[in-house]
Scaffold this motif. Structure first.
Motif, PDB file in Angstrom:
ATOM      1  N   PRO A  61      -5.117  15.296   4.639  1.00 58.80           N
ATOM      2  CA  PRO A  61      -4.104  16.228   5.151  1.00 58.80           C
ATOM      3  C   PRO A  61      -3.724  17.328   4.173  1.00 58.80           C
ATOM      4  CG  PRO A  61      -3.113  14.139   4.567  1.00 58.80           C
ATOM      5  CD  PRO A  61      -4.590  13.934   4.504  1.00 58.80           C
ATOM      6  N   ALA A  62      -3.671  17.017   2.873  1.00 58.71           N
ATOM      7  CA  ALA A  62      -3.241  18.019   1.900  1.00 58.71           C
ATOM      8  C   ALA A  62      -4.185  19.218   1.901  1.00 58.71           C
ATOM      9  CB  ALA A  62      -3.162  17.406   0.508  1.00 58.71           C
ATOM     10  N   LEU A  63      -5.485  18.954   2.046  1.00 65.31           N
ATOM     11  CA  LEU A  63      -6.473  20.021   2.098  1.00 65.31           C
ATOM     12  C   LEU A  63      -6.591  20.579   3.503  1.00 65.31           C
ATOM     13  CD1 LEU A  63      -9.268  18.430  -0.117  1.00 65.31           C
ATOM     14  CD2 LEU A  63      -7.661  20.209  -0.772  1.00 65.31           C
ATOM     15  N   GLY A  64      -6.571  19.706   4.490  1.00 68.89           N
ATOM     16  CA  GLY A  64      -6.738  20.131   5.870  1.00 68.89           C
ATOM     17  C   GLY A  64      -5.624  21.044   6.333  1.00 68.89           C
ATOM     18  N   ALA A  65      -4.414  20.879   5.785  1.00 71.42           N
ATOM     19  CA  ALA A  65      -3.284  21.707   6.181  1.00 71.42           C
ATOM     20  C   ALA A  65      -3.476  23.156   5.739  1.00 71.42           C
ATOM     21  CB  ALA A  65      -1.997  21.156   5.597  1.00 71.42           C
ATOM     22  N   TYR A  75      -0.161  10.374   5.805  1.00 70.86           N
ATOM     23  CA  TYR A  75      -0.012  10.700   4.386  1.00 70.86           C
ATOM     24  C   TYR A  75       1.448  10.510   3.969  1.00 70.86           C
ATOM     25  CZ  TYR A  75       0.036  13.672   0.184  1.00 70.86           C
ATOM     26  OH  TYR A  75       0.180  14.168  -1.087  1.00 70.86           O
ATOM     27  N   GLY A  76       1.684   9.770   2.880  1.00 69.52           N
ATOM     28  CA  GLY A  76       3.034   9.501   2.402  1.00 69.52           C
ATOM     29  C   GLY A  76       3.602   8.176   2.857  1.00 69.52           C
ATOM     30  N   TRP A  77       2.879   7.450   3.729  1.00 67.66           N
ATOM     31  CA  TRP A  77       3.362   6.140   4.193  1.00 67.66           C
ATOM     32  C   TRP A  77       3.383   5.135   3.053  1.00 67.66           C
ATOM     33  CZ3 TRP A  77       1.048   1.289   4.296  1.00 67.66           C
ATOM     34  CH2 TRP A  77       1.708   0.296   5.056  1.00 67.66           C
ATOM     35  N   VAL A  78       4.405   4.277   3.039  1.00 71.09           N
ATOM     36  CA  VAL A  78       4.532   3.178   2.083  1.00 71.09           C
ATOM     37  C   VAL A  78       4.871   1.918   2.863  1.00 71.09           C
ATOM     38  CG1 VAL A  78       5.792   2.276   0.082  1.00 71.09           C
ATOM     39  CG2 VAL A  78       5.344   4.737   0.256  1.00 71.09           C
ATOM     40  N   ARG A 121       0.827  -1.198   0.000  1.00 66.02           N
ATOM     41  CA  ARG A 121       0.000   0.000   0.000  1.00 66.02           C
ATOM     42  C   ARG A 121       0.867   1.256   0.000  1.00 66.02           C
ATOM     43  NH1 ARG A 121      -3.163  -2.889  -1.521  1.00 66.02           N
ATOM     44  NH2 ARG A 121      -5.305  -3.294  -0.868  1.00 66.02           N
ATOM     45  N   VAL A 122       0.328   2.331  -0.613  1.00 63.81           N
ATOM     46  CA  VAL A 122       0.943   3.653  -0.617  1.00 63.81           C
ATOM     47  C   VAL A 122      -0.127   4.651  -0.199  1.00 63.81           C
ATOM     48  CG1 VAL A 122       2.060   5.447  -1.999  1.00 63.81           C
ATOM     49  CG2 VAL A 122       2.541   3.024  -2.479  1.00 63.81           C
ATOM     50  N   LYS A 123       0.141   5.432   0.850  1.00 62.40           N
ATOM     51  CA  LYS A 123      -0.818   6.433   1.314  1.00 62.40           C
ATOM     52  C   LYS A 123      -0.538   7.768   0.610  1.00 62.40           C
ATOM     53  CE  LYS A 123      -3.308   3.945   3.933  1.00 62.40           C
ATOM     54  NZ  LYS A 123      -4.708   3.707   3.551  1.00 62.40           N
ATOM     55  N   ASP A 124      -1.035   7.880  -0.640  1.00 59.69           N
ATOM     56  CA  ASP A 124      -0.756   9.055  -1.450  1.00 59.69           C
ATOM     57  C   ASP A 124      -1.973   9.970  -1.606  1.00 59.69           C
ATOM     58  OD1 ASP A 124      -2.203   7.310  -2.992  1.00 59.69           O
ATOM     59  OD2 ASP A 124      -0.857   7.352  -4.711  1.00 59.69           O
ATOM     60  N   HIS A 125      -3.061   9.665  -0.911  1.00 63.26           N
ATOM     61  CA  HIS A 125      -4.253  10.508  -0.984  1.00 63.26           C
ATOM     62  C   HIS A 125      -4.728  10.985   0.390  1.00 63.26           C
ATOM     63  CE1 HIS A 125      -4.720   9.735  -5.236  1.00 63.26           C
ATOM     64  NE2 HIS A 125      -4.709   8.441  -5.017  1.00 63.26           N
ATOM     65  N   HIS A 126      -4.379  10.268   1.432  1.00 62.76           N
ATOM     66  CA  HIS A 126      -4.920  10.591   2.757  1.00 62.76           C
ATOM     67  C   HIS A 126      -4.118   9.895   3.842  1.00 62.76           C
ATOM     68  CE1 HIS A 126      -6.543   6.583   2.210  1.00 62.76           C
ATOM     69  NE2 HIS A 126      -7.238   6.988   1.181  1.00 62.76           N
ATOM     70  N   GLY A 127      -4.328  10.318   5.083  1.00 63.21           N
ATOM     71  CA  GLY A 127      -3.841   9.564   6.221  1.00 63.21           C
ATOM     72  C   GLY A 127      -4.908   8.572   6.657  1.00 63.21           C
ATOM     73  N   SER A 128      -4.505   7.477   7.284  1.00 63.77           N
ATOM     74  CA  SER A 128      -5.445   6.458   7.758  1.00 63.77           C
ATOM     75  C   SER A 128      -5.145   6.120   9.214  1.00 63.77           C
ATOM     76  CB  SER A 128      -5.344   5.185   6.918  1.00 63.77           C
ATOM     77  OG  SER A 128      -5.760   5.409   5.596  1.00 63.77           O
ATOM     78  N   PHE A 129      -6.203   6.039  10.016  1.00 62.27           N
ATOM     79  CA  PHE A 129      -6.086   5.760  11.441  1.00 62.27           C
ATOM     80  C   PHE A 129      -7.075   4.666  11.786  1.00 62.27           C
ATOM     81  CE2 PHE A 129      -4.809   9.998  10.468  1.00 62.27           C
ATOM     82  CZ  PHE A 129      -3.628  10.156  11.171  1.00 62.27           C
ATOM     83  N   MET A 130      -6.652   3.683  12.594  1.00 65.40           N
ATOM     84  CA  MET A 130      -7.525   2.519  12.775  1.00 65.40           C
ATOM     85  C   MET A 130      -7.337   1.853  14.127  1.00 65.40           C
ATOM     86  SD  MET A 130      -5.429   0.449   9.868  1.00 65.40           S
ATOM     87  CE  MET A 130      -5.246   2.024   9.020  1.00 65.40           C
ATOM     88  N   TYR A 131      -8.405   1.152  14.518  1.00 62.20           N
ATOM     89  CA  TYR A 131      -8.405   0.308  15.709  1.00 62.20           C
ATOM     90  C   TYR A 131      -8.744  -1.101  15.256  1.00 62.20           C
ATOM     91  CZ  TYR A 131      -9.788  -1.812  20.115  1.00 62.20           C
ATOM     92  OH  TYR A 131      -9.901  -2.656  21.187  1.00 62.20           O
TER      93      TYR A 131
END
Length: 251
Positions: A247-251, A226-229, A188-198
């Motif tokens: 994040p890109a928009l939220g920042a 965002y940006g994790w690989v 996986r590549v996180k190139d669109h958003h950050g992801s948080f999970m339980y």
């Protein structure tokens, strides 16, 4: 010469740390009507992707207004209620999911110390101007419900080509869903958003680009900024609650 792309690490807490670990930070619960004046928490990440933490607070009554951010949470233990401004009441118990979007107004009533894992997100325009209702899933739905949406898992190395999920919320605060996937290996590549999970149930590992490996079990919490690989290796069907932020928009 092009500069190398920085390696973005995951953030992780084991089930033991999430469910029973110490929470070193003390935070004010003002305004309060009655009850415990302070909560405690442990922060996993504070960035443009979101504010991700484990939190605990004793009994009390706490009015709240969501006028700066949205909140997504999974209740780990304890009991209480959440009451929307218009009077809707939800019973909070272990394994319930609660979302308080930007614009929500209401009151927490904690009757037995509540522990939760939660994410605050920065909402993106256009923002809703009216008061928003909470979004809630009861424990029975979270633990044993069936997710009707089919989502592709490509790219894959091996394993199931689809996962099942249930969208809980999709708005300017982020996208929250319940998700279930069978064993397999998934880069996986996180190139669109950050992801948080339980992680609710199941087992596997997550491997960062630099080779760091985390064990995924019921009760563990994971953030992929965002940006994790990296790569998922699911060894026992995983069921999770997750939030995607922007994040890109939220920042």
């Amino acid at each position: 010469m092009t500069a190398p792309t920085p390696v973005v690490p995951s953030v992780y807490l084991s089930a033991e740390e999430v469910l029973r670990g110490g929470l070193p930070d003390r935070i004010s619960m003002e305004p309060i009507v009655e009850g415990t004046p302070f909560a405690t928490e442990r922060v996993l990440l504070d960035s443009v992707d979101g504010f991700f933490a484990v939190w605990e607070c004793g009994p009390g009554v706490y009015p709240r207004v969501k006028d700066r951010r949205g909140s997504f949470m999974y209740i780990l233990s304890g009991a209480g209620t959440i009451t929307d401004q218009e009077g809707t009441v939800h019973q909070l118990t272990a394994d319930t999911v609660l979302l308080l979007p930007f614009g929500w107004v209401g009151t927490w009533t904690i009757t037995e110390t509540i522990r939760k894992v939660y994410l605050h997100s920065t909402p993106v325009a256009p923002l809703r101007e009216d008061v928003q209702p909470s979004v809630f899933l009861d424990a029975e739905t979270v633990l044993r419900g069936e997710w009707p949406e089919i989502v592709p898992m490509d790219p894959i190395v091996s394993g199931a080509r689809t996962a099942n999920e249930l969208t809980v919320f999709d708005g300017p605060d982020g996208l929250a869903a319940m998700w279930e996937c069978e064993p397999g290996i998934y880069p996986r590549v996180k190139d669109h958003h950050g992801s948080f999970m339980y992680i609710i149930s199941g087992a596997g590992t997550i491997t960062d680009q630099d080779g760091t490996v985390h064990e995924l079990t019921a009760g563990s919490a994971l953030g992929l900024p965002y940006g994790w690989v990296g790569t998922w290796n699911i060894t026992e069907t995983i069921r999770k609650f997750y939030v995607h932020t922007f994040p890109a928009l939220g920042a």
